[in-house]
Enzyme design. Sequence first.
Site, PDB file in Angstrom:
ATOM      1  N   ASP A 131       0.703   5.250   1.072  1.00 37.37           N
ATOM      2  CA  ASP A 131      -0.005   6.336   1.747  1.00 37.37           C
ATOM      3  C   ASP A 131       0.703   7.649   1.451  1.00 37.37           C
ATOM      4  O   ASP A 131       1.915   7.686   1.226  1.00 37.37           O
ATOM      5  CB  ASP A 131      -0.046   6.108   3.262  1.00 37.37           C
ATOM      6  CG  ASP A 131      -0.822   4.855   3.643  1.00 37.37           C
ATOM      7  OD1 ASP A 131      -1.697   4.445   2.848  1.00 37.37           O
ATOM      8  OD2 ASP A 131      -0.548   4.292   4.711  1.00 37.37           O
ATOM      9  N   ASP A 163       4.779   6.250  15.100  1.00 40.46           N
ATOM     10  CA  ASP A 163       5.212   5.318  16.136  1.00 40.46           C
ATOM     11  C   ASP A 163       6.707   5.013  16.117  1.00 40.46           C
ATOM     12  O   ASP A 163       7.444   5.376  17.025  1.00 40.46           O
ATOM     13  CB  ASP A 163       4.371   4.034  16.084  1.00 40.46           C
ATOM     14  CG  ASP A 163       4.222   3.471  14.677  1.00 40.46           C
ATOM     15  OD1 ASP A 163       5.010   3.848  13.777  1.00 40.46           O
ATOM     16  OD2 ASP A 163       3.314   2.644  14.470  1.00 40.46           O
ATOM     17  N   ASP A 175       0.844  -1.196   0.000  1.00 39.02           N
ATOM     18  CA  ASP A 175       0.000   0.000   0.000  1.00 39.02           C
ATOM     19  C   ASP A 175       0.873   1.238   0.000  1.00 39.02           C
ATOM     20  O   ASP A 175       1.964   1.244   0.570  1.00 39.02           O
ATOM     21  CB  ASP A 175      -0.903   0.030   1.248  1.00 39.02           C
ATOM     22  CG  ASP A 175      -1.829  -1.170   1.322  1.00 39.02           C
ATOM     23  OD1 ASP A 175      -2.638  -1.333   0.390  1.00 39.02           O
ATOM     24  OD2 ASP A 175      -1.730  -1.931   2.296  1.00 39.02           O
TER      25      ASP A 175
END
Length: 244
Positions: free
Chosen positions: A83, A181, A81
């Site tokens: 982003d 994170d 994916d």
Amino acid sequence: MIKKFIKRLLGQSPRDDAAPVVPQIPLGVRVEVPATEHRIDPALLDANAVRVVKTLQDAGYEAYIVGGAVRDLLVGMRPKDFDVATNATPEQVKALFRRAFIIGRRFRLVHVVFGRGREHETIEVSTFRAYMDPAAVDQVPGNEKTSKAEMADKKHVVDAAGRVLRDNVWGPQVEDAARRDFTINAMYYDPLTQTVVDYHNGLADVRARLLRMIGDPETRYREDPVRIIRVVRFAAKLGFALEP
């Protein structure tokens, strides 16, 4: 006085009975890494993700491929994916694309859709989020369902344990990087200039094959307990070691 004496015997600070000090997240320093150093292969890029970045930049906004896609590109893997992160608000992003949908309440995002049916592809676009001082955030006693009324008009909310229930305060890229994170997930890649932007030594950690949290791990895991699962998954997928 007796309490303080007992705390000293137990090796605790006399101020342990006061409000706990919440560690601050380091904002980091922007470092721009050229293609000659990061060596990302442009052939691994997704054409639609590049199109989204270009459309946003042509409209005058900052825009980058972000997160796990950059991490995978740096280790020579084609990301599953792609982003994109930008300083455009969700409404501004939506206005630039024919098929774009604002989704989410906890984290407002835009899904830009290309193609139809089984062959369609979705590029997820997020707006840079601000770093919030823990002392300034709204806190509710319950969760997303039990405190729904209290959360109705708020943009950043945590529960009593520090878990983030809503995070929709926009900010600069340096703060957005600190809100992410792990260091290896906090890099930004501009496919038009082929530049990687790194605030937390993520590239060095990729090369050292190390998973390291940005900020105090205990605090960051409380913000989003799913990160515990993510770190295990990344270690298994990439073969990276965990920083102690």
